[in-house]
Design a protein around this motif. Structure first.
Motif, PDB file in Angstrom:
ATOM      1  N   SER A  49      -9.558  10.212   3.425  1.00  0.00           N
ATOM      2  CA  SER A  49     -10.470  10.934   2.822  1.00  0.00           C
ATOM      3  C   SER A  49     -11.868  10.069   3.297  1.00  0.00           C
ATOM      4  O   SER A  49     -11.737   9.139   4.027  1.00  0.00           O
ATOM      5  CB  SER A  49     -10.580  10.563   1.505  1.00  0.00           C
ATOM      6  N   SER A  52     -11.603   6.162   2.011  1.00  0.00           N
ATOM      7  CA  SER A  52     -10.371   5.243   2.200  1.00  0.00           C
ATOM      8  C   SER A  52      -9.945   5.581   3.424  1.00  0.00           C
ATOM      9  O   SER A  52     -10.042   6.476   4.279  1.00  0.00           O
ATOM     10  CB  SER A  52      -9.447   5.499   1.011  1.00  0.00           C
ATOM     11  N   ASN A  54      -5.786   4.808   5.557  1.00  0.00           N
ATOM     12  CA  ASN A  54      -4.314   4.411   5.430  1.00  0.00           C
ATOM     13  C   ASN A  54      -4.117   3.394   6.164  1.00  0.00           C
ATOM     14  O   ASN A  54      -4.265   3.372   7.180  1.00  0.00           O
ATOM     15  CB  ASN A  54      -3.600   5.754   6.217  1.00  0.00           C
ATOM     16  N   TYR A  68      -4.202   1.049  -4.776  1.00  0.00           N
ATOM     17  CA  TYR A  68      -5.346   1.853  -5.020  1.00  0.00           C
ATOM     18  C   TYR A  68      -5.023   3.173  -5.419  1.00  0.00           C
ATOM     19  O   TYR A  68      -5.539   3.645  -6.376  1.00  0.00           O
ATOM     20  CB  TYR A  68      -6.160   1.737  -3.668  1.00  0.00           C
ATOM     21  N   VAL A  69      -3.949   3.765  -4.946  1.00  0.00           N
ATOM     22  CA  VAL A  69      -3.277   5.130  -5.172  1.00  0.00           C
ATOM     23  C   VAL A  69      -2.096   4.845  -5.879  1.00  0.00           C
ATOM     24  O   VAL A  69      -0.982   4.031  -5.184  1.00  0.00           O
ATOM     25  CB  VAL A  69      -3.326   5.788  -3.882  1.00  0.00           C
ATOM     26  N   GLY A  70      -1.638   5.612  -6.911  1.00  0.00           N
ATOM     27  CA  GLY A  70      -0.506   5.588  -7.605  1.00  0.00           C
ATOM     28  C   GLY A  70      -0.517   4.372  -8.393  1.00  0.00           C
ATOM     29  O   GLY A  70      -1.219   3.526  -8.699  1.00  0.00           O
ATOM     30  N   GLU A  71       0.679   4.355  -9.003  1.00  0.00           N
ATOM     31  CA  GLU A  71       1.106   3.086 -10.132  1.00  0.00           C
ATOM     32  C   GLU A  71       1.708   2.075  -9.267  1.00  0.00           C
ATOM     33  O   GLU A  71       2.488   2.483  -8.391  1.00  0.00           O
ATOM     34  CB  GLU A  71       1.798   3.593 -11.173  1.00  0.00           C
ATOM     35  N   ILE A  83      -0.080   2.369   2.971  1.00  0.00           N
ATOM     36  CA  ILE A  83      -0.843   2.748   1.591  1.00  0.00           C
ATOM     37  C   ILE A  83      -2.329   3.299   2.044  1.00  0.00           C
ATOM     38  O   ILE A  83      -2.623   3.003   3.017  1.00  0.00           O
ATOM     39  CB  ILE A  83      -0.880   1.608   0.932  1.00  0.00           C
ATOM     40  N   THR A  84      -2.800   3.694   0.992  1.00  0.00           N
ATOM     41  CA  THR A  84      -4.315   3.973   1.116  1.00  0.00           C
ATOM     42  C   THR A  84      -5.287   2.731   0.330  1.00  0.00           C
ATOM     43  O   THR A  84      -4.709   2.488  -0.590  1.00  0.00           O
ATOM     44  CB  THR A  84      -4.663   5.375   0.254  1.00  0.00           C
ATOM     45  N   TRP A  85      -6.324   2.468   1.131  1.00  0.00           N
ATOM     46  CA  TRP A  85      -7.155   1.489   0.429  1.00  0.00           C
ATOM     47  C   TRP A  85      -8.511   1.767   0.665  1.00  0.00           C
ATOM     48  O   TRP A  85      -8.979   2.478   1.857  1.00  0.00           O
ATOM     49  CB  TRP A  85      -6.586   0.223   1.349  1.00  0.00           C
TER      50      TRP A  85
END
Length: 93
Positions: A49, A52, A54, A68-71, A83-85
């Protein structure tokens, strides 16, 4: 047939040029919301996006930092995972 391969390469390089929003260096430090370094990673070529990146994780310094995304936390992922940051918390090195 050689011309066909040349066109394919040309198309791929155009797509790569469109992804030039990534930091100048693909290696980066991931910061938490207090701006402390929590992980070391590499920016992947895919940007999910406008706000953020990957990031492929190379090393984790704080396993308790929330993702940042998910638990979950960095303790729930492994070296090599992507991960996304958020961009404001990614510092090129």
């Amino acid at each position: 047939m050689a011309e066909s391969n040349h066109l394919s390469v040309r198309r791929q390089s155009c797509v790569f040029d469109e992804v030039s929003h990534a930091p100048p260096s693909t290696r980066c430090l991931l910061k938490n919301f207090r701006k402390r370094t929590v992980a070391l990673g590499s920016v992947s070529n895919v940007i999910p996006s406008a706000d953020s990146y990957n990031i492929t994780i190379d090393d984790i310094f704080d396993y308790t930092t929330e993702l940042y995304v998910g638990e979950g936390t960095f303790g729930d992922i492994s070296i090599g995972d992507t991960i996304t940051w958020p961009k404001p918390f990614v510092e090129p090195i």
